[in-house]
Design a protein around this motif. Structure first.
Motif, PDB file in Angstrom:
ATOM      1  N   UNK A 193      33.019  54.745  33.929  1.00 47.02           N
ATOM      2  CA  UNK A 193      31.713  53.388  34.522  1.00 47.02           C
ATOM      3  C   UNK A 193      30.880  53.281  33.055  1.00 47.02           C
ATOM      4  N   UNK A 194      30.047  52.872  32.658  1.00 53.66           N
ATOM      5  CA  UNK A 194      29.364  52.893  31.470  1.00 53.66           C
ATOM      6  C   UNK A 194      27.735  52.920  32.263  1.00 53.66           C
ATOM      7  N   UNK A 195      26.998  53.162  31.233  1.00 52.71           N
ATOM      8  CA  UNK A 195      25.120  53.469  31.545  1.00 52.71           C
ATOM      9  C   UNK A 195      24.280  52.934  32.550  1.00 52.71           C
ATOM     10  N   UNK A 196      24.817  51.570  32.929  1.00 53.36           N
ATOM     11  CA  UNK A 196      24.552  49.966  33.710  1.00 53.36           C
ATOM     12  C   UNK A 196      24.676  50.798  35.264  1.00 53.36           C
ATOM     13  N   UNK A 197      25.495  51.478  35.127  1.00 48.37           N
ATOM     14  CA  UNK A 197      26.215  51.829  36.262  1.00 48.37           C
ATOM     15  C   UNK A 197      27.252  51.141  37.272  1.00 48.37           C
ATOM     16  N   UNK A 198      27.706  50.250  36.255  1.00 47.75           N
ATOM     17  CA  UNK A 198      29.360  49.387  36.368  1.00 47.75           C
ATOM     18  C   UNK A 198      30.436  49.873  36.902  1.00 47.75           C
ATOM     19  N   UNK A 199      31.245  49.989  37.526  1.00 46.32           N
ATOM     20  CA  UNK A 199      32.361  50.710  37.645  1.00 46.32           C
ATOM     21  C   UNK A 199      33.423  50.439  36.761  1.00 46.32           C
ATOM     22  N   UNK A 200      34.503  50.846  35.970  1.00 44.88           N
ATOM     23  CA  UNK A 200      35.624  50.627  35.341  1.00 44.88           C
ATOM     24  C   UNK A 200      36.822  50.227  36.252  1.00 44.88           C
ATOM     25  N   UNK A 201      37.551  50.083  36.676  1.00 42.72           N
ATOM     26  CA  UNK A 201      38.795  50.107  37.525  1.00 42.72           C
ATOM     27  C   UNK A 201      40.509  50.273  37.101  1.00 42.72           C
ATOM     28  N   UNK A 202      41.048  50.880  37.129  1.00 43.48           N
ATOM     29  CA  UNK A 202      42.441  50.506  35.935  1.00 43.48           C
ATOM     30  C   UNK A 202      43.159  50.218  37.332  1.00 43.48           C
ATOM     31  N   UNK A 203      44.088  49.186  36.746  1.00 40.99           N
ATOM     32  CA  UNK A 203      45.382  49.476  37.754  1.00 40.99           C
ATOM     33  C   UNK A 203      46.613  49.647  37.758  1.00 40.99           C
ATOM     34  N   UNK A 204      47.019  50.428  38.655  1.00 43.43           N
ATOM     35  CA  UNK A 204      48.284  51.153  38.509  1.00 43.43           C
ATOM     36  C   UNK A 204      49.525  49.680  39.391  1.00 43.43           C
ATOM     37  N   UNK A 205      49.788  48.487  37.842  1.00 44.18           N
ATOM     38  CA  UNK A 205      50.878  47.736  38.606  1.00 44.18           C
ATOM     39  C   UNK A 205      50.163  47.041  39.029  1.00 44.18           C
ATOM     40  N   UNK A 206      49.723  45.966  40.171  1.00 38.83           N
ATOM     41  CA  UNK A 206      48.691  44.619  40.138  1.00 38.83           C
ATOM     42  C   UNK A 206      48.807  44.019  39.455  1.00 38.83           C
ATOM     43  N   UNK A 207      47.778  43.602  38.421  1.00 41.71           N
ATOM     44  CA  UNK A 207      47.894  42.663  37.056  1.00 41.71           C
ATOM     45  C   UNK A 207      47.338  43.008  35.941  1.00 41.71           C
ATOM     46  N   UNK A 208      48.188  44.377  35.401  1.00 42.63           N
ATOM     47  CA  UNK A 208      48.152  45.043  34.454  1.00 42.63           C
ATOM     48  C   UNK A 208      46.624  44.630  34.133  1.00 42.63           C
ATOM     49  N   UNK A 209      45.483  45.107  34.658  1.00 43.62           N
ATOM     50  CA  UNK A 209      43.624  44.875  34.382  1.00 43.62           C
ATOM     51  C   UNK A 209      42.951  46.082  34.295  1.00 43.62           C
ATOM     52  N   UNK A 210      41.661  46.123  33.901  1.00 41.30           N
ATOM     53  CA  UNK A 210      41.037  46.857  33.733  1.00 41.30           C
ATOM     54  C   UNK A 210      39.573  45.377  34.750  1.00 41.30           C
ATOM     55  N   UNK A 211      39.303  46.210  36.515  1.00 38.92           N
ATOM     56  CA  UNK A 211      38.333  45.272  36.598  1.00 38.92           C
ATOM     57  C   UNK A 211      37.188  45.551  36.784  1.00 38.92           C
ATOM     58  N   UNK A 212      35.987  45.182  36.274  1.00 40.38           N
ATOM     59  CA  UNK A 212      34.528  45.050  37.183  1.00 40.38           C
ATOM     60  C   UNK A 212      34.175  45.212  38.217  1.00 40.38           C
ATOM     61  N   UNK A 213      33.119  46.307  38.857  1.00 41.31           N
ATOM     62  CA  UNK A 213      32.782  46.603  40.022  1.00 41.31           C
ATOM     63  C   UNK A 213      31.682  46.572  39.746  1.00 41.31           C
ATOM     64  N   UNK A 214      30.855  45.537  39.801  1.00 41.64           N
ATOM     65  CA  UNK A 214      29.156  45.561  39.539  1.00 41.64           C
ATOM     66  C   UNK A 214      28.386  45.146  40.495  1.00 41.64           C
ATOM     67  N   UNK A 215      27.318  44.985  41.248  1.00 40.93           N
ATOM     68  CA  UNK A 215      26.731  44.487  42.213  1.00 40.93           C
ATOM     69  C   UNK A 215      27.663  43.299  43.355  1.00 40.93           C
ATOM     70  N   UNK A 216      27.702  42.749  42.859  1.00 38.68           N
ATOM     71  CA  UNK A 216      28.079  41.299  44.087  1.00 38.68           C
ATOM     72  C   UNK A 216      29.270  40.971  43.427  1.00 38.68           C
ATOM     73  N   UNK A 217      29.991  41.741  41.948  1.00 36.02           N
ATOM     74  CA  UNK A 217      31.018  40.988  41.506  1.00 36.02           C
ATOM     75  C   UNK A 217      31.963  41.463  41.213  1.00 36.02           C
ATOM     76  N   UNK A 218      33.070  41.215  41.112  1.00 30.44           N
ATOM     77  CA  UNK A 218      34.404  41.434  41.088  1.00 30.44           C
ATOM     78  C   UNK A 218      35.232  40.869  40.650  1.00 30.44           C
ATOM     79  N   UNK A 219      35.392  41.521  38.786  1.00 30.97           N
ATOM     80  CA  UNK A 219      35.417  40.735  37.701  1.00 30.97           C
ATOM     81  C   UNK A 219      36.638  41.174  37.589  1.00 30.97           C
ATOM     82  N   UNK A 220      37.356  41.202  36.235  1.00 32.83           N
ATOM     83  CA  UNK A 220      38.532  41.145  35.454  1.00 32.83           C
ATOM     84  C   UNK A 220      37.706  41.484  33.706  1.00 32.83           C
ATOM     85  N   UNK A 221      37.860  42.797  33.387  1.00 32.86           N
ATOM     86  CA  UNK A 221      37.350  42.160  31.452  1.00 32.86           C
ATOM     87  C   UNK A 221      38.221  42.506  30.963  1.00 32.86           C
ATOM     88  N   UNK A 222      39.579  43.329  31.425  1.00 35.63           N
ATOM     89  CA  UNK A 222      40.673  42.608  30.546  1.00 35.63           C
ATOM     90  C   UNK A 222      42.025  42.728  31.136  1.00 35.63           C
TER      91      UNK A 222
END
Length: 390
Positions: free
Chosen positions: A315-344
């Motif tokens: 997570x970051x200081x703003x309180x967002x979660x960064x979730x890594x994928x095992x498989x999936x689309x090989x992404x790190x995805x941000x969970x932030x409020x109403x957003x579920x979006x890939x960071x990379x």
């Protein structure tokens, strides 16, 4: 007791009621704070085409590879199967990134990369060796790394990221298929996940503390969670009679305890514990003050989920979660409020997994590994650094 489909639906319903109304493919404001637009990683825009390292990033971000498995870095050969990791600030203004090695048969351990204040790699070394399947773990506020062995009698090893002190096994934290640990800095308790289809959610409370007020990891009680079957997500804790699992696995010692389907990464932020379960692709939120558990994210709630194969969490200081994928689309995805979006996204590593995401102490860089690289072989792991407007 395992979370049955009916019970899971109840928790899911409770999660949506407590975290916000479900709308489309996103969750509205939740315990994961919606960061301001100037801070939010989820607002960084669409991913661009892969860069020269095969990483898709938003505009303004760049990648570099800091280590390959098998590569000689100073006096250390960077390990195969890089997994969970964390960063630690050093007194010279630099930092250290530690990374687990998830090899079996006493070939596991932990390696460290040391960077100076300019971000240059200046050293690499081992801080733990001859252990088994060091999967994830957790950093502590007293500047140590807790490395978890993912075996049936796996231990937690407390490691010195600076490499000065020898690692020590902490058997009071239990012998089981450890995955990850998070420290509640306010109440000075530890929360632990177990990577089994019928794994449990654990809490450790120390009986004594050192002169700095840090909990003694050799003197305390290990408890296991029961989700009370009343639809509220309330948690009841039960002390284990034998954390060493001499006669019975810890997950079976309290029949009323609740099974979670493959516990993975875990993270603490402002009186909440967040953890992932891979078997049902969920991210959970545990309200420490209210002692209530809810589902923050469920891949089953979307026809085309952005995040699947949930694994390590940071997570970051703003309180967002960064979730890594095992498989999936090989992404790190941000969970932030109403957003579920890939960071990379890492392209061409389809037989691998994203592991060990960790921001540098100042939050300006992100480290992670592709555990098995392009070939799917643990000897071909790749460790990345991302810089940009974090």
């Amino acid at each position: 007791m395992k979370i049955s489909d009916l019970k899971r639906r109840k928790l899911l319903q409770y999660g949506f009621m407590s975290l916000g109304t479900f709308f489309g493919n996103t969750l509205l404001p939740s315990p994961v704070k919606a960061a301001t637009m100037s801070l939010s990683l989820a607002a960084r825009g669409k991913l661009l085409s892969p860069d020269h390292n095969g990483v898709r990033l938003p505009a303004g971000f760049t990648s570099r590879i800091v280590a390959h498995s098998g590569e000689k870095l100073f006096d250390y050969t960077w390990h195969a199967a890089p997994d969970g990791g964390a960063t630690f600030a050093s007194r010279d203004g630099g930092w250290i990134y530690v990374s687990n090695c998830e090899l079996e048969n006493q070939a596991g351990g932990v390696g460290a990369l040391r960077f100076n204040a300019q971000g240059e790699l200046v050293n690499a070394y081992s801080i733990l060796s001859q252990t088994d399947r060091n999967c994830a773990g957790g950093h502590t506020p007293w500047q140590t790394w807790l490395s978890c062995e993912e075996t049936d009698k796996g231990q937690v090893w407390e490691c010195d990221p600076f490499g000065h002190k020898p690692a020590q096994a902490k058997k009071s934290l239990g012998l089981f298929r450890h995955e990850a640990i998070a420290v509640d800095t306010r109440n000075k308790q530890l929360y632990l996940t177990e990577d089994k289809p019928e794994g449990r959610f654990y809490r450790y409370t120390a009986h004594s503390f050192d002169t700095a007020g840090n909990p003694n990891l050799d003197d305390g009680v290990l408890e296991v969670a029961e989700v009370i079957d009343d639809g509220t997500g309330a948690i009841r804790w039960h002390a284990l009679t034998d954390p060493s699992a001499a006669n019975m696995p810890t997950r079976k010692q309290v029949p009323r305890s609740t099974a979670f389907d493959g516990g993975e990464g875990i993270w603490y932020h402002q009186n909440f514990i967040y953890f992932a379960t891979k078997g049902d692709d969920c991210v959970w939120a545990f309200d420490i003050q209210k002692q209530r558990l809810s589902i923050l994210y469920s891949a089953a709630s979307s026809l085309s989920p952005v995040l699947t194969g949930v694994d390590n969490i940071t997570g970051n200081a703003a309180g967002e979660l960064l979730v890594a994928e095992d498989g999936g689309s090989m992404q790190i995805v941000v969970l932030s409020g109403d957003n579920v979006l890939p960071l990379l996204q890492v392209i061409g590593h389809d037989r691998s997994e994203i592991a060990g995401p960790a921001l540098s102490p100042d939050g300006s860089r992100l480290y992670f590994s592709s555990q098995r690289g392009k070939t799917g072989n643990s000897a071909d792991g790749v460790t990345f650094e991302i810089t940009g407007p974090f």
